[in-house]
Design a protein around this motif. Structure first.
Motif, PDB file in Angstrom:
ATOM      1  N   VAL A   1      22.889  58.437 -19.212  1.00  0.00           N
ATOM      2  CA  VAL A   1      23.224  57.957 -17.872  1.00  0.00           C
ATOM      3  C   VAL A   1      21.920  57.695 -17.140  1.00  0.00           C
ATOM      4  CG1 VAL A   1      24.357  58.473 -15.681  1.00  0.00           C
ATOM      5  CG2 VAL A   1      25.390  59.236 -17.832  1.00  0.00           C
ATOM      6  N   VAL A   2      21.768  56.471 -16.639  1.00  0.00           N
ATOM      7  CA  VAL A   2      20.540  56.057 -15.959  1.00  0.00           C
ATOM      8  C   VAL A   2      20.901  55.698 -14.517  1.00  0.00           C
ATOM      9  CG1 VAL A   2      18.596  54.444 -15.975  1.00  0.00           C
ATOM     10  CG2 VAL A   2      19.643  55.168 -18.135  1.00  0.00           C
ATOM     11  N   THR A   3      20.199  56.288 -13.555  1.00  0.00           N
ATOM     12  CA  THR A   3      20.495  56.027 -12.147  1.00  0.00           C
ATOM     13  C   THR A   3      19.232  55.622 -11.394  1.00  0.00           C
ATOM     14  OG1 THR A   3      20.152  58.342 -11.507  1.00  0.00           O
ATOM     15  CG2 THR A   3      22.391  57.708 -12.145  1.00  0.00           C
ATOM     16  N   ALA A   4      19.438  54.964 -10.270  1.00  0.00           N
ATOM     17  CA  ALA A   4      18.320  54.598  -9.411  1.00  0.00           C
ATOM     18  C   ALA A   4      17.665  55.851  -8.845  1.00  0.00           C
ATOM     19  CB  ALA A   4      18.815  53.711  -8.269  1.00  0.00           C
ATOM     20  N   ASP A   5      16.348  55.801  -8.693  1.00  0.00           N
ATOM     21  CA  ASP A   5      15.612  56.953  -8.181  1.00  0.00           C
ATOM     22  C   ASP A   5      14.296  56.464  -7.606  1.00  0.00           C
ATOM     23  OD1 ASP A   5      13.992  59.468  -8.045  1.00  0.00           O
ATOM     24  OD2 ASP A   5      15.729  60.288  -9.101  1.00  0.00           O
ATOM     25  N   GLU A   6      13.918  57.019  -6.467  1.00  0.00           N
ATOM     26  CA  GLU A   6      12.648  56.625  -5.863  1.00  0.00           C
ATOM     27  C   GLU A   6      11.463  57.087  -6.687  1.00  0.00           C
ATOM     28  OE1 GLU A   6      12.538  58.028  -1.895  1.00  0.00           O
ATOM     29  OE2 GLU A   6      14.077  56.638  -1.164  1.00  0.00           O
ATOM     30  N   ARG A   7      11.696  58.067  -7.584  1.00  0.00           N
ATOM     31  CA  ARG A   7      10.638  58.563  -8.469  1.00  0.00           C
ATOM     32  C   ARG A   7      10.884  57.981  -9.861  1.00  0.00           C
ATOM     33  NH1 ARG A   7      12.241  64.159  -9.037  1.00  0.00           N
ATOM     34  NH2 ARG A   7      14.278  63.128  -8.961  1.00  0.00           N
ATOM     35  N   PRO A   8      10.225  56.897 -10.215  1.00  0.00           N
ATOM     36  CA  PRO A   8      10.512  56.280 -11.516  1.00  0.00           C
ATOM     37  C   PRO A   8      10.328  57.258 -12.664  1.00  0.00           C
ATOM     38  CG  PRO A   8       9.156  54.826 -10.165  1.00  0.00           C
ATOM     39  CD  PRO A   8       9.214  56.145  -9.453  1.00  0.00           C
ATOM     40  N   GLY A   9      11.355  57.329 -13.510  1.00  0.00           N
ATOM     41  CA  GLY A   9      11.307  58.220 -14.667  1.00  0.00           C
ATOM     42  C   GLY A   9      11.403  57.481 -15.977  1.00  0.00           C
ATOM     43  N   ILE A  10      11.281  56.160 -15.928  1.00  0.00           N
ATOM     44  CA  ILE A  10      11.256  55.325 -17.139  1.00  0.00           C
ATOM     45  C   ILE A  10      10.119  54.331 -16.971  1.00  0.00           C
ATOM     46  CG2 ILE A  10      12.509  53.682 -18.590  1.00  0.00           C
ATOM     47  CD1 ILE A  10      15.120  54.886 -17.572  1.00  0.00           C
ATOM     48  N   SER A  11       9.145  54.383 -17.844  1.00  0.00           N
ATOM     49  CA  SER A  11       7.986  53.503 -17.707  1.00  0.00           C
ATOM     50  C   SER A  11       8.346  52.078 -18.119  1.00  0.00           C
ATOM     51  CB  SER A  11       6.836  54.012 -18.575  1.00  0.00           C
ATOM     52  OG  SER A  11       7.071  53.705 -19.950  1.00  0.00           O
ATOM     53  N   PRO A  12       7.527  51.101 -17.728  1.00  0.00           N
ATOM     54  CA  PRO A  12       7.735  49.743 -18.219  1.00  0.00           C
ATOM     55  C   PRO A  12       7.733  49.713 -19.739  1.00  0.00           C
ATOM     56  CG  PRO A  12       6.139  49.753 -16.427  1.00  0.00           C
ATOM     57  CD  PRO A  12       6.394  51.182 -16.790  1.00  0.00           C
ATOM     58  N   VAL A  13       8.610  48.908 -20.297  1.00  0.00           N
ATOM     59  CA  VAL A  13       8.746  48.830 -21.748  1.00  0.00           C
ATOM     60  C   VAL A  13       7.599  48.031 -22.360  1.00  0.00           C
ATOM     61  CG1 VAL A  13      10.139  46.709 -21.745  1.00  0.00           C
ATOM     62  CG2 VAL A  13      10.406  48.378 -23.604  1.00  0.00           C
ATOM     63  N   LEU A  14       7.243  48.387 -23.576  1.00  0.00           N
ATOM     64  CA  LEU A  14       6.402  47.537 -24.418  1.00  0.00           C
ATOM     65  C   LEU A  14       7.271  47.163 -25.603  1.00  0.00           C
ATOM     66  CD1 LEU A  14       3.654  46.251 -25.127  1.00  0.00           C
ATOM     67  CD2 LEU A  14       3.116  48.335 -26.391  1.00  0.00           C
TER      68      LEU A  14
ATOM     69  N   GLY B   1      14.888  46.751 -37.896  1.00  0.00           N
ATOM     70  CA  GLY B   1      15.448  45.427 -38.148  1.00  0.00           C
ATOM     71  C   GLY B   1      14.849  44.357 -37.268  1.00  0.00           C
ATOM     72  N   ASN B   2      14.692  43.157 -37.833  1.00  0.00           N
ATOM     73  CA  ASN B   2      13.969  42.017 -37.234  1.00  0.00           C
ATOM     74  C   ASN B   2      12.464  42.254 -37.246  1.00  0.00           C
ATOM     75  OD1 ASN B   2      16.595  41.148 -36.280  1.00  0.00           O
ATOM     76  ND2 ASN B   2      16.261  42.418 -34.474  1.00  0.00           N
ATOM     77  N   LEU B   3      12.048  43.444 -37.715  1.00  0.00           N
ATOM     78  CA  LEU B   3      10.722  43.994 -37.446  1.00  0.00           C
ATOM     79  C   LEU B   3      10.447  43.902 -35.945  1.00  0.00           C
ATOM     80  CD1 LEU B   3       8.289  43.500 -40.408  1.00  0.00           C
ATOM     81  CD2 LEU B   3      10.120  45.126 -40.045  1.00  0.00           C
ATOM     82  N   SER B   4      11.442  44.385 -35.188  1.00  0.00           N
ATOM     83  CA  SER B   4      11.313  44.515 -33.741  1.00  0.00           C
ATOM     84  C   SER B   4      10.893  45.935 -33.391  1.00  0.00           C
ATOM     85  CB  SER B   4      12.653  44.219 -33.054  1.00  0.00           C
ATOM     86  OG  SER B   4      13.018  42.872 -33.205  1.00  0.00           O
ATOM     87  N   TYR B   5      10.299  46.079 -32.226  1.00  0.00           N
ATOM     88  CA  TYR B   5       9.913  47.398 -31.741  1.00  0.00           C
ATOM     89  C   TYR B   5      10.040  47.418 -30.217  1.00  0.00           C
ATOM     90  CZ  TYR B   5       5.542  44.857 -30.959  1.00  0.00           C
ATOM     91  OH  TYR B   5       4.611  43.931 -30.579  1.00  0.00           O
ATOM     92  N   ALA B   6      10.254  48.589 -29.667  1.00  0.00           N
ATOM     93  CA  ALA B   6      10.297  48.762 -28.210  1.00  0.00           C
ATOM     94  C   ALA B   6      10.090  50.231 -27.898  1.00  0.00           C
ATOM     95  CB  ALA B   6      11.627  48.290 -27.640  1.00  0.00           C
ATOM     96  N   GLY B   7       9.328  50.490 -26.847  1.00  0.00           N
ATOM     97  CA  GLY B   7       9.078  51.873 -26.470  1.00  0.00           C
ATOM     98  C   GLY B   7       8.788  52.022 -24.996  1.00  0.00           C
ATOM     99  N   GLN B   8       9.062  53.230 -24.508  1.00  0.00           N
ATOM    100  CA  GLN B   8       8.736  53.590 -23.129  1.00  0.00           C
ATOM    101  C   GLN B   8       8.567  55.097 -23.067  1.00  0.00           C
ATOM    102  OE1 GLN B   8      12.166  52.965 -24.472  1.00  0.00           O
ATOM    103  NE2 GLN B   8      12.542  51.584 -22.759  1.00  0.00           N
ATOM    104  N   VAL B   9       7.929  55.551 -21.996  1.00  0.00           N
ATOM    105  CA  VAL B   9       7.806  56.984 -21.747  1.00  0.00           C
ATOM    106  C   VAL B   9       8.777  57.338 -20.636  1.00  0.00           C
ATOM    107  CG1 VAL B   9       6.295  58.848 -20.963  1.00  0.00           C
ATOM    108  CG2 VAL B   9       5.400  57.065 -22.480  1.00  0.00           C
ATOM    109  N   ILE B  10       9.572  58.368 -20.868  1.00  0.00           N
ATOM    110  CA  ILE B  10      10.558  58.802 -19.878  1.00  0.00           C
ATOM    111  C   ILE B  10      10.225  60.198 -19.389  1.00  0.00           C
ATOM    112  CG2 ILE B  10      12.345  57.397 -20.989  1.00  0.00           C
ATOM    113  CD1 ILE B  10      13.548  60.249 -21.886  1.00  0.00           C
ATOM    114  N   ALA B  11      10.785  60.529 -18.226  1.00  0.00           N
ATOM    115  CA  ALA B  11      10.768  61.912 -17.757  1.00  0.00           C
ATOM    116  C   ALA B  11      11.968  62.610 -18.381  1.00  0.00           C
ATOM    117  CB  ALA B  11      10.847  61.948 -16.238  1.00  0.00           C
TER     118      ALA B  11
END
Length: 312
Positions: free
Chosen positions: A166-179, A300-310
């Motif tokens: 469950v992901v909610t809006a928060d003034e303190r970002p807890g999900i970094s921009p994705v790479l 698969g696709n040789l795709s990748y994605a990552g982020q740092v979360i709280a």
């Protein structure tokens, strides 16, 4: 614009446990052969009649209960899956119907093994842009449905299940921009295709890519989040193969982090692997709430994605 954060997690896996010894009755293999090459000891396999959306909804219900969020409050449902089995209604719509949601946007995301981290990024972006306030992000796959059980190179790898956040809006970002990104010219190193669809891969090519090219990409994810690998309290890679996870973690240099190794018990559940593994770490309280955790998926696709979360 607000940030977003994961506030609760849930997971759901079949009851049926298939051991390496069980697989040795189907193909020429052994417990020693499997554990030495991929590190897997057991996996959960769905029974006939069970469906991907059934487990996706069960994981989602647990996450919603943990967050204290009612299904009618969810305005975006993203389901990462490549084994849904039906195009319409898509899996997200089926989950929304099962849980009695009001009028959410319902979107399936197919980026195979890295689907969950792609979907999490899309939920974060939707919230930051004001297009959603409460999102449900699910990874759900039945890899058993696309497996050739006479092929020991793939039959020993796979498992079934679902994990949800469950992901909610928060003034303190807890999900970094994705790479995120991909290697299109090598996209056929992992495929699910045919009639019926079957999973196959160029195992050595995938192993070389993950263990040589991806450590630097994982470090870039940390840089984008403003943390160092030493800052991480947890690392959750796609649970593909223990012989990939361990060298990737060592080369990343996350020396203070708990490294998820749920693949040992659950096998490779594709898009479900990261949320299942993360949910279990949180359940066991192995990572402090609010501590930085790297999520990094590939395949698969040789795709990748990552982020740092709280950590929730």
């Amino acid at each position: 614009m607000p940030g977003s954060r994961i506030v609760a997690l849930g997971h759901s896996q079949p009851d049926r446990v298939v051991t390496n010894t069980d697989l040795a009755q189907l193909v020429e293999t052994s417990d020693e052969w499997i554990t030495s090459r991929v590190g897997i000891r057991t996996r959960r396999i769905a029974d006939p009649g069970q469906t991907v959306d059934e487990f996706a909804a069960a994981a989602a219900a647990k996450a919603l209960a943990g967050a204290g969020v009612e299904p009618v409050q969810v305005d975006l449902v993203l389901v990462a899956t490549s084994t849904a089995g039906a195009a319409s209604p898509n899996t997200a719509a089926r989950v929304a119907a099962r849980l009695g949601m009001a009028a959410p946007a319902t979107i399936d995301v197919n980026v195979v093994c890295s689907g969950f981290t792609h979907a999490l990024a899309l939920a974060d972006q939707a919230i930051r842009c004001g297009q959603a306030a409460t999102a449900l992000v699910i990874g759900a796959d039945f890899m058993s449905a696309v497996t050739d059980w006479t092929d020991r190179s793939t039959a020993v790898l796979v498992g079934d299940g679902a994990g949800a956040a469950v992901v909610t809006a928060d003034e303190r970002p807890g999900i970094s921009p994705v790479l995120w990104g991909s290697v299109p010219e090598q996209g056929r190193a992992v495929v699910i295709e045919g009639s019926p669809n079957r999973f196959s891969q160029q195992g050595q090519a995938v192993f070389r890519w993950t263990t040589t090219a991806l450590p630097a990409v994982a470090r870039q994810v940390c840089e984008r989040a403003g943390v160092t690998p030493e800052d991480l309290a947890g690392v959750v890679f796609h649970q593909a193969n223990l012989r990939i996870i361990e060298p990737l973690a060592a080369r990343l240099g996350a020396v203070n982090a708990v490294v998820a190794k749920d693949v040992v018990d659950s096998g490779n559940t594709s898009a479900a692997s990261i949320p299942i593994a993360l949910a279990k770490l949180v359940e066991r309280r192995e990572i402090p709430a609010g501590a930085p955790v790297l999520l990094f998926a590939f395949g698969g696709n040789l795709s990748y994605a990552g982020q740092v979360i709280a950590c929730p």
